[in-house]
Enzyme design. Structure first.
Site, PDB file in Angstrom:
ATOM      1  N   GLY A 134      37.186  34.153  40.426  1.00 49.48           N
ATOM      2  CA  GLY A 134      36.592  35.613  40.871  1.00 49.48           C
ATOM      3  C   GLY A 134      37.708  36.696  40.399  1.00 49.48           C
ATOM      4  O   GLY A 134      38.728  36.388  40.123  1.00 49.48           O
TER       5      GLY A 134
ATOM      6  N   GLN B  33      42.080  44.562  39.843  1.00 50.89           N
ATOM      7  CA  GLN B  33      43.058  43.351  39.004  1.00 50.89           C
ATOM      8  C   GLN B  33      42.966  43.976  37.527  1.00 50.89           C
ATOM      9  O   GLN B  33      43.633  43.395  37.051  1.00 50.89           O
ATOM     10  CB  GLN B  33      42.657  42.078  39.489  1.00 50.89           C
ATOM     11  CG  GLN B  33      42.645  41.494  40.871  1.00 50.89           C
ATOM     12  CD  GLN B  33      42.233  40.235  40.900  1.00 50.89           C
ATOM     13  OE1 GLN B  33      41.095  39.695  40.831  1.00 50.89           O
ATOM     14  NE2 GLN B  33      43.088  39.066  40.564  1.00 50.89           N
TER      15      GLN B  33
ATOM     16  N   CYS C 211      45.499  32.697  42.892  1.00 51.67           N
ATOM     17  CA  CYS C 211      45.172  34.190  42.375  1.00 51.67           C
ATOM     18  C   CYS C 211      45.504  34.582  41.196  1.00 51.67           C
ATOM     19  O   CYS C 211      46.792  34.293  40.752  1.00 51.67           O
ATOM     20  CB  CYS C 211      45.573  35.205  43.388  1.00 51.67           C
ATOM     21  SG  CYS C 211      45.214  37.005  42.964  1.00 51.67           S
ATOM     22  N   LEU C 212      44.732  35.275  40.141  1.00 51.85           N
ATOM     23  CA  LEU C 212      45.077  35.523  38.903  1.00 51.85           C
ATOM     24  C   LEU C 212      46.081  36.337  38.679  1.00 51.85           C
ATOM     25  O   LEU C 212      46.904  36.746  37.985  1.00 51.85           O
ATOM     26  CB  LEU C 212      43.779  35.958  38.079  1.00 51.85           C
ATOM     27  CG  LEU C 212      42.590  34.973  37.881  1.00 51.85           C
ATOM     28  CD1 LEU C 212      41.580  35.522  37.158  1.00 51.85           C
ATOM     29  CD2 LEU C 212      43.326  33.661  37.068  1.00 51.85           C
TER      30      LEU C 212
ATOM     31  N   HIS D 257      41.276  42.302  47.508  1.00 55.57           N
ATOM     32  CA  HIS D 257      41.544  42.850  46.583  1.00 55.57           C
ATOM     33  C   HIS D 257      41.407  44.337  46.079  1.00 55.57           C
ATOM     34  O   HIS D 257      41.892  45.435  45.893  1.00 55.57           O
ATOM     35  CB  HIS D 257      41.254  42.095  44.968  1.00 55.57           C
ATOM     36  CG  HIS D 257      42.102  41.191  44.827  1.00 55.57           C
ATOM     37  ND1 HIS D 257      43.323  41.223  44.339  1.00 55.57           N
ATOM     38  CD2 HIS D 257      41.779  39.756  44.471  1.00 55.57           C
ATOM     39  CE1 HIS D 257      43.915  39.875  44.002  1.00 55.57           C
ATOM     40  NE2 HIS D 257      42.891  38.989  44.053  1.00 55.57           N
TER      41      HIS D 257
ATOM     42  N   HIS E 257      38.482  36.905  49.704  1.00 54.46           N
ATOM     43  CA  HIS E 257      39.771  37.093  48.862  1.00 54.46           C
ATOM     44  C   HIS E 257      39.517  38.168  48.001  1.00 54.46           C
ATOM     45  O   HIS E 257      40.328  39.166  47.678  1.00 54.46           O
ATOM     46  CB  HIS E 257      39.971  36.137  47.882  1.00 54.46           C
ATOM     47  CG  HIS E 257      40.918  35.678  47.344  1.00 54.46           C
ATOM     48  ND1 HIS E 257      42.128  34.994  47.033  1.00 54.46           N
ATOM     49  CD2 HIS E 257      41.380  36.485  45.923  1.00 54.46           C
ATOM     50  CE1 HIS E 257      42.903  35.086  45.993  1.00 54.46           C
ATOM     51  NE2 HIS E 257      42.526  36.047  45.461  1.00 54.46           N
ATOM     52  N   GLU E 258      38.373  38.438  47.320  1.00 54.55           N
ATOM     53  CA  GLU E 258      37.957  39.491  46.224  1.00 54.55           C
ATOM     54  C   GLU E 258      38.082  40.839  47.069  1.00 54.55           C
ATOM     55  O   GLU E 258      38.379  41.887  46.332  1.00 54.55           O
ATOM     56  CB  GLU E 258      36.599  39.099  45.492  1.00 54.55           C
ATOM     57  CG  GLU E 258      36.833  38.016  44.604  1.00 54.55           C
ATOM     58  CD  GLU E 258      38.035  37.664  43.730  1.00 54.55           C
ATOM     59  OE1 GLU E 258      38.549  38.815  43.407  1.00 54.55           O
ATOM     60  OE2 GLU E 258      38.354  36.622  43.670  1.00 54.55           O
TER      61      GLU E 258
HETATM   62 NI    NI Z   1      42.850  37.146  43.435  1.00 54.81          NI
END
Ligand code: NI
Length: 148
Positions: free
Chosen positions: A26, A31, A71-72, A117, A113-114
């Site tokens: 995701g 991000q 998480c990225l 963000h 989670h997204e």
């Molecule tokens: Ni993330």
């Protein structure tokens, strides 16, 4: 966001590419430093079932589940986070059509989670102060290592 334009469609396509390259499941526009409410996801094994959420909102939530998340934006850090077990999401698709989706399991975790963000929150914000200090220490070490 009332309608979806070519800007969001192009951004979503670029984000999907970035997400696949990073082997993530995701990615939220925040991000990649874009201040629009766009989320891309793909939870399929074949990496060929992309999902797009423009302006997603959680309109209903129930139960709870705990899942180990990564998480990225916080590479190499994994931690257990408690979230709703089931959520109902309202969003626009790439054509600007509104849809509603009931999600549970990993899909529910990922969308929560997204959306976090988009609201400027990352999963480490949910950790206890002690755990968060450990994560921050590790991140600082990684950043120092990356500079050499
Ligand atoms: Ni993330």
């Amino acid at each position: 966001m009332e309608s979806v334009t070519d800007y969001e469609r192009q951004l979503a396509a670029d984000m999907l590419e970035t997400m696949y390259e990073a082997r993530g499941i995701g990615l939220a526009a925040t991000q990649v430093n874009k201040g629009v409410r766009v989320v891309v996801m793909d939870l399929s094994e074949g990496r060929d079932e992309p999902r797009f959420f423009i302006n997603p909102e959680i309109v209903d939530r129930s139960g709870s589940q705990t899942c180990e998340e990564g998480c990225l934006s916080v590479p190499g850090i994994y931690a257990e986070v408690e979230r709703a077990e089931k959520v109902t999401i309202r969003a626009l698709d790439l054509d600007g059509e509104a849809f509603e989706l009931e999600a549970d399991g990993l899909l529910a975790v990922c969308i929560q989670h997204e959306i976090d963000h988009l609201d400027g929150k990352v999963f480490v914000d949910y950790l206890s102060p002690l755990k968060r200090r450990m994560v921050e220490k590790r991140l600082r070490k990684q950043q120092r290592a990356a500079k050499v």
